[in-house]
Scaffold this motif. Structure first.
Motif, PDB file in Angstrom:
ATOM      1  N   ILE A  40       0.853  -1.178   0.000  1.00 26.17           N
ATOM      2  CA  ILE A  40       0.000   0.000   0.000  1.00 26.17           C
ATOM      3  C   ILE A  40       0.893   1.234   0.000  1.00 26.17           C
ATOM      4  O   ILE A  40       1.725   1.404   0.895  1.00 26.17           O
ATOM      5  CB  ILE A  40      -0.913   0.030   1.243  1.00 26.17           C
ATOM      6  CG1 ILE A  40      -1.776  -1.222   1.304  1.00 26.17           C
ATOM      7  CG2 ILE A  40      -1.791   1.288   1.241  1.00 26.17           C
ATOM      8  CD1 ILE A  40      -2.501  -1.399   2.627  1.00 26.17           C
ATOM      9  N   ARG A  94      -1.443  -1.063  -4.087  1.00 27.69           N
ATOM     10  CA  ARG A  94      -2.592  -0.227  -3.726  1.00 27.69           C
ATOM     11  C   ARG A  94      -2.114   1.181  -3.404  1.00 27.69           C
ATOM     12  O   ARG A  94      -1.015   1.364  -2.893  1.00 27.69           O
ATOM     13  CB  ARG A  94      -3.325  -0.812  -2.507  1.00 27.69           C
ATOM     14  CG  ARG A  94      -4.047  -2.106  -2.798  1.00 27.69           C
ATOM     15  CD  ARG A  94      -4.875  -2.535  -1.591  1.00 27.69           C
ATOM     16  NE  ARG A  94      -4.099  -3.322  -0.642  1.00 27.69           N
ATOM     17  CZ  ARG A  94      -4.538  -3.636   0.583  1.00 27.69           C
ATOM     18  NH1 ARG A  94      -5.714  -3.196   1.000  1.00 27.69           N
ATOM     19  NH2 ARG A  94      -3.793  -4.369   1.392  1.00 27.69           N
ATOM     20  N   TYR A 105      -4.847  -0.895  -7.369  1.00 27.86           N
ATOM     21  CA  TYR A 105      -6.103  -0.552  -6.699  1.00 27.86           C
ATOM     22  C   TYR A 105      -5.933   0.785  -5.985  1.00 27.86           C
ATOM     23  O   TYR A 105      -4.809   1.175  -5.631  1.00 27.86           O
ATOM     24  CB  TYR A 105      -6.484  -1.616  -5.661  1.00 27.86           C
ATOM     25  CG  TYR A 105      -6.783  -2.972  -6.235  1.00 27.86           C
ATOM     26  CD1 TYR A 105      -8.095  -3.426  -6.372  1.00 27.86           C
ATOM     27  CD2 TYR A 105      -5.741  -3.827  -6.631  1.00 27.86           C
ATOM     28  CE1 TYR A 105      -8.371  -4.685  -6.887  1.00 27.86           C
ATOM     29  CE2 TYR A 105      -6.010  -5.086  -7.161  1.00 27.86           C
ATOM     30  CZ  TYR A 105      -7.327  -5.498  -7.284  1.00 27.86           C
ATOM     31  OH  TYR A 105      -7.588  -6.743  -7.803  1.00 27.86           O
ATOM     32  N   ASN A 132      -7.728   3.132  -2.702  1.00 29.40           N
ATOM     33  CA  ASN A 132      -8.692   3.410  -1.646  1.00 29.40           C
ATOM     34  C   ASN A 132      -8.737   4.912  -1.424  1.00 29.40           C
ATOM     35  O   ASN A 132      -7.708   5.531  -1.122  1.00 29.40           O
ATOM     36  CB  ASN A 132      -8.315   2.689  -0.345  1.00 29.40           C
ATOM     37  CG  ASN A 132      -8.668   1.220  -0.395  1.00 29.40           C
ATOM     38  OD1 ASN A 132      -9.613   0.825  -1.062  1.00 29.40           O
ATOM     39  ND2 ASN A 132      -7.906   0.398   0.296  1.00 29.40           N
TER      40      ASN A 132
END
Length: 369
Positions: free
Chosen positions: A146, A177, A205, A207
């Motif tokens: 991440i 991410r 991805y 968020n």
């Protein structure tokens, strides 16, 4: 200079401008801002309707940040520094790590988990990146990373691509991410060039951080659409905040609006025990009430996980209403739905010696008659 960089230059980041634009006396918050930097982008400034509204509370510094906090509050409540094997990297879970690539953000949330360092100078250097790549390369159990900060999208495309390219060269690193608040607070940063660069590094991805339905504007919808069209699955992260979104109807509208702009609700966080943020925290019961109000009253796609990031580096713990599974034995499960009605579900017949999971669950006894 790109438009997003101009927007950053035009942001409110000093107490004199804050006093001029929003009427907050400079001397009341000067010491707060010296300790915890402030930035309010032109986009976010336009969303403020009145003093003390849900947008104001998230970005405008207040003397409450300097009030004595609960004894358990900490500069680093999640023990990220303890779990950092090399600079900028946090390795807490077995198969994934978190990488801080900058300390800069488009806005500085007054409730930030990393309030201790966001806003200070600092971006991942080539030397730091090599240490990170060497560490991940030596730990083949790591399959997921991440990118965080600060906000990863605050670095220019060239530097962000340098990080992505280095990470993609690690064979066992499967997923990348990006955690970002940029689309909702600096939508001009989401450009065709950025999207074209990002889609070279799939599976990727994102968020996105949203806390209130008023944050979903046409500009934000366009930015999220561009990311989604680049093939990037989008999820949301929301922090439960006193006086901002601690209301079931407000949270339902937020989750529904997120789905309408192609963002899947992922997490609602209980606010962390961060020094200087005590006034934002709600009781856990409020979060449970919100989850109960979402279930069955809107699409299941609009119901995120409600989690507490356990203090001391214990990781995320999902918190669920405890009264949905009323009874469980070898023959049946008794469940309660969102209307408070109960239903019996018959278990398939499995010999007891085969049913190894039976002893793993304990449920409060319930009258089955």
């Amino acid at each position: 200079m790109e438009q997003w960089q101009k927007d950053i230059k035009e942001s409110i980041d000093d107490v004199e401008t804050l006093e001029k634009m929003l009427g907050v006396p400079a001397e009341e918050v000067r010491e707060i801002v010296e300790q915890y930097p402030m930035r309010i982008t032109p986009h976010v400034f336009k969303l403020i309707r009145e003093k003390g509204d849900s947008i104001w509370k998230q970005v405008v510094p207040t003397a409450e940040e300097d009030h004595p906090d609960a004894a358990c509050d900490s500069e680093d409540p999640l023990h990220e520094e303890k779990d950092s094997p090399v600079p900028n990297l946090v390795h807490r879970y077995p198969d994934r790590v978190l990488l801080v690539i900058t300390n800069q953000c488009p806005i500085y949330c007054r409730f930030c988990t990393r309030k201790r360092f966001v806003g200070s100078p600092g971006t991942l250097t080539p030397e730091n990146l090599k240490q990170v790549v060497d560490y991940i390369s030596a730990h083949t159990e790591i399959r997921d990373i991440i990118l965080s900060g600060g906000d990863p999208l605050m670095v220019v495309d060239m530097l962000l691509e340098r990080v992505l390219k280095a990470l993609r060269a690690i064979p066992h690193l499967e997923i990348i991410r990006i955690g970002t608040r940029v689309p909702g607070t600096l939508p001009s940063r989401i450009t065709e060039n950025l999207c074209n660069m990002l889609k070279k590094y799939h599976p990727l991805y994102m968020n996105l951080h949203f806390n209130h339905p008023d944050e979903i504007t046409p500009e934000v919808a366009k930015a999220c659409g561009m990311l989604a069209d680049a093939g990037i699955p989008l999820g949301s992260q929301t922090v439960l905040l006193e006086g901002v979104n601690d209301d079931p109807e407000v949270m339902k509208r937020l989750m529904q609006k997120l789905l309408s702009i192609r963002v899947k609700p992922y997490y609602i966080y209980q606010a962390d025990l961060v020094k200087g943020t005590h006034h934002f925290r709600t009781r856990v019961e409020k979060g449970l009430k919100i989850i109960s109000a979402l279930r069955g009253h809107t699409s299941g796609m609009a119901v995120p996980h409600y989690v507490i990031d356990a203090p001391g580096g214990g990781g995320k713990v999902a918190i669920l209403p405890q009264d949905t599974l009323l009874y469980l034995d070898d023959d049946q499960a008794i469940v309660k739905n969102y209307e408070e009605k109960t239903f019996k579900y018959s278990q398939p017949n499995v010999p007891k010696e085969v049913n190894k999971d039976a002893a793993s669950f304990w449920v409060v006894p319930h009258d089955t008659d």
